[in-house]
Design an enzyme around this catalytic site. Structure first.
Site, PDB file in Angstrom:
ATOM      1  N   LYS A  12       0.820  -1.217   0.000  1.00  0.00           N
ATOM      2  CA  LYS A  12       0.000   0.000   0.000  1.00  0.00           C
ATOM      3  C   LYS A  12       0.860   1.276   0.000  1.00  0.00           C
ATOM      4  CE  LYS A  12      -3.811  -2.408   2.281  1.00  0.00           C
ATOM      5  NZ  LYS A  12      -4.872  -2.310   3.311  1.00  0.00           N
ATOM      6  N   PHE A  60     -15.346   4.034   7.792  1.00  0.00           N
ATOM      7  CA  PHE A  60     -13.955   4.343   7.414  1.00  0.00           C
ATOM      8  C   PHE A  60     -13.742   4.400   5.909  1.00  0.00           C
ATOM      9  CE2 PHE A  60     -14.160  -0.291   8.297  1.00  0.00           C
ATOM     10  CZ  PHE A  60     -13.754  -0.797   7.058  1.00  0.00           C
ATOM     11  N   ARG A  88      -2.172 -14.894   3.928  1.00  0.00           N
ATOM     12  CA  ARG A  88      -2.857 -14.240   5.056  1.00  0.00           C
ATOM     13  C   ARG A  88      -2.084 -14.506   6.357  1.00  0.00           C
ATOM     14  NH1 ARG A  88      -7.054 -10.452   3.768  1.00  0.00           N
ATOM     15  NH2 ARG A  88      -8.193 -10.957   5.658  1.00  0.00           N
ATOM     16  N   THR A  94      -5.212  -7.515  10.393  1.00  0.00           N
ATOM     17  CA  THR A  94      -5.308  -6.176   9.804  1.00  0.00           C
ATOM     18  C   THR A  94      -4.678  -5.126  10.716  1.00  0.00           C
ATOM     19  OG1 THR A  94      -7.445  -6.909   8.930  1.00  0.00           O
ATOM     20  CG2 THR A  94      -6.921  -4.577   8.693  1.00  0.00           C
ATOM     21  N   ARG A 105       2.336  -7.171   8.549  1.00  0.00           N
ATOM     22  CA  ARG A 105       1.606  -6.025   9.095  1.00  0.00           C
ATOM     23  C   ARG A 105       2.161  -5.613  10.461  1.00  0.00           C
ATOM     24  NH1 ARG A 105      -4.349  -7.906   7.030  1.00  0.00           N
ATOM     25  NH2 ARG A 105      -4.574  -6.399   5.368  1.00  0.00           N
ATOM     26  N   ASN A 115      -2.274   0.167   7.391  1.00  0.00           N
ATOM     27  CA  ASN A 115      -1.580  -1.116   7.344  1.00  0.00           C
ATOM     28  C   ASN A 115      -0.801  -1.224   6.037  1.00  0.00           C
ATOM     29  OD1 ASN A 115      -3.237  -2.723   5.397  1.00  0.00           O
ATOM     30  ND2 ASN A 115      -4.839  -2.312   6.915  1.00  0.00           N
ATOM     31  N   HIS A 118      -2.104  -5.590   1.474  1.00  0.00           N
ATOM     32  CA  HIS A 118      -3.362  -6.300   1.286  1.00  0.00           C
ATOM     33  C   HIS A 118      -3.055  -7.708   0.808  1.00  0.00           C
ATOM     34  CE1 HIS A 118      -7.187  -7.520  -0.524  1.00  0.00           C
ATOM     35  NE2 HIS A 118      -6.514  -7.802  -1.612  1.00  0.00           N
TER      36      HIS A 118
HETATM   37  P1  ATP Z   1      -7.231  -5.637   3.125  1.00  0.00           P
HETATM   38  O1  ATP Z   1      -8.534  -5.905   2.411  1.00  0.00           O
HETATM   39  O2  ATP Z   1      -6.732  -4.225   2.933  1.00  0.00           O
HETATM   40  O3  ATP Z   1      -6.214  -6.683   2.867  1.00  0.00           O
HETATM   41  P2  ATP Z   1      -8.270  -6.917   5.426  1.00  0.00           P
HETATM   42  O4  ATP Z   1      -8.862  -7.904   4.472  1.00  0.00           O
HETATM   43  O5  ATP Z   1      -7.416  -7.449   6.526  1.00  0.00           O
HETATM   44  O6  ATP Z   1      -7.479  -5.774   4.684  1.00  0.00           O
HETATM   45  P3  ATP Z   1     -10.767  -5.602   5.484  1.00  0.00           P
HETATM   46  O7  ATP Z   1     -11.784  -5.899   6.510  1.00  0.00           O
HETATM   47  O8  ATP Z   1     -10.945  -6.104   4.089  1.00  0.00           O
HETATM   48  O9  ATP Z   1      -9.380  -6.064   6.088  1.00  0.00           O
HETATM   49  O10 ATP Z   1     -10.568  -4.024   5.451  1.00  0.00           O
HETATM   50  C1  ATP Z   1     -10.006  -3.370   4.320  1.00  0.00           C
HETATM   51  C2  ATP Z   1      -9.242  -2.137   4.771  1.00  0.00           C
HETATM   52  O11 ATP Z   1     -10.139  -1.222   5.380  1.00  0.00           O
HETATM   53  C3  ATP Z   1      -8.199  -2.411   5.843  1.00  0.00           C
HETATM   54  O12 ATP Z   1      -6.960  -2.775   5.279  1.00  0.00           O
HETATM   55  C4  ATP Z   1      -8.096  -1.075   6.558  1.00  0.00           C
HETATM   56  O13 ATP Z   1      -7.253  -0.169   5.835  1.00  0.00           O
HETATM   57  C5  ATP Z   1      -9.510  -0.565   6.482  1.00  0.00           C
HETATM   58  N1  ATP Z   1     -10.214  -0.921   7.694  1.00  0.00           N
HETATM   59  C6  ATP Z   1     -10.763  -2.120   8.004  1.00  0.00           C
HETATM   60  N2  ATP Z   1     -11.346  -2.090   9.211  1.00  0.00           N
HETATM   61  C7  ATP Z   1     -11.147  -0.849   9.669  1.00  0.00           C
HETATM   62  C8  ATP Z   1     -11.514  -0.167  10.870  1.00  0.00           C
HETATM   63  N3  ATP Z   1     -12.192  -0.775  11.840  1.00  0.00           N
HETATM   64  N4  ATP Z   1     -11.143   1.124  10.996  1.00  0.00           N
HETATM   65  C9  ATP Z   1     -10.469   1.752  10.027  1.00  0.00           C
HETATM   66  N5  ATP Z   1     -10.099   1.183   8.872  1.00  0.00           N
HETATM   67  C10 ATP Z   1     -10.435  -0.091   8.709  1.00  0.00           C
HETATM   68 MG    MG Z   2      -9.992  -7.366   2.764  1.00  0.00          MG
END
Ligand code: ATP
Ligand code: MG
Length: 140
Positions: A12, A60, A88, A94, A105, A115, A118
């Site tokens: 990212k 968010f 993963r 995350t 991460r 973070n 992805h």
């Molecule tokens: P990614 O899809 O980026 O790999 P992830 O699958 O672990 O991350 P997701 O739930 O898909 O997590 O969330 C996507 C992105 O949204 C996260 O990487 C983060 O930047 C943001 N995000 C997720 N949850 C939160 C939260 N509670 N507060 C703020 N930002 C969040």
């Molecule tokens: Mg995701």
């Protein structure tokens, strides 16, 4: 590529800006992934919104789109047996505070929002995300 042997990663903009690209790619290779496609690009607002469509109604979402479009990022397809699950595990939770020691991460992320990387969360999404970023001619 067969069914469950690839995943898509984004290094990212936050991690690019802080100079972590080389460190992250080294760990990806050390963990046994083969890079089958890779590009350096910057997402438009429209592209970022499409990529994170499932989060459109989250509080968010606006900050997420701003963060993902802020600067260039690295996109890569990673090949390995059980790639989605394996990657993963390598990247960890995350939220860096909850991620296990040694995960990408934990090592390179600042917060749940800021973070570093992805990783696709299912084989179906890995296929969808691969098609989003790469044409057949760009996958080796
Ligand atoms: P990614 O899809 O980026 O790999 P992830 O699958 O672990 O991350 P997701 O739930 O898909 O997590 O969330 C996507 C992105 O949204 C996260 O990487 C983060 O930047 C943001 N995000 C997720 N949850 C939160 C939260 N509670 N507060 C703020 N930002 C969040
Ligand atoms: Mg995701």
């Amino acid at each position: 590529m067969t069914k469950n042997n690839f995943t898509l990663t984004l290094i990212k903009p936050y991690a690019v800006e802080h100079g972590y690209v080389g460190h992250i790619l080294a760990r990806i290779n050390e963990a046994g992934f083969r890079i089958s496609a890779m590009k350096y690009t910057q997402l438009s607002r429209e592209q970022a919104e499409a990529f994170y469509e499932v989060h459109r109604n989250e509080g968010f979402f606006g900050r997420l789109i701003e963060f993902m479009t802020k600067g260039p990022l690295v996109v890569a397809l990673l090949e390995k047996e059980n790639a989605v699950g394996s990657y993963r595990r390598l990247i960890g939770a995350t939220d860096p505070d909850k991620a296990e020691d040694g995960t990408l991460r934990k090592l390179f992320g600042a917060s749940v929002e800021l973070n570093a990387v992805h990783g696709s969360d299912s084989d179906e999404n890995a296929r969808r995300e691969a098609a989003f970023f790469f044409s057949r001619l760009e996958i080796f």
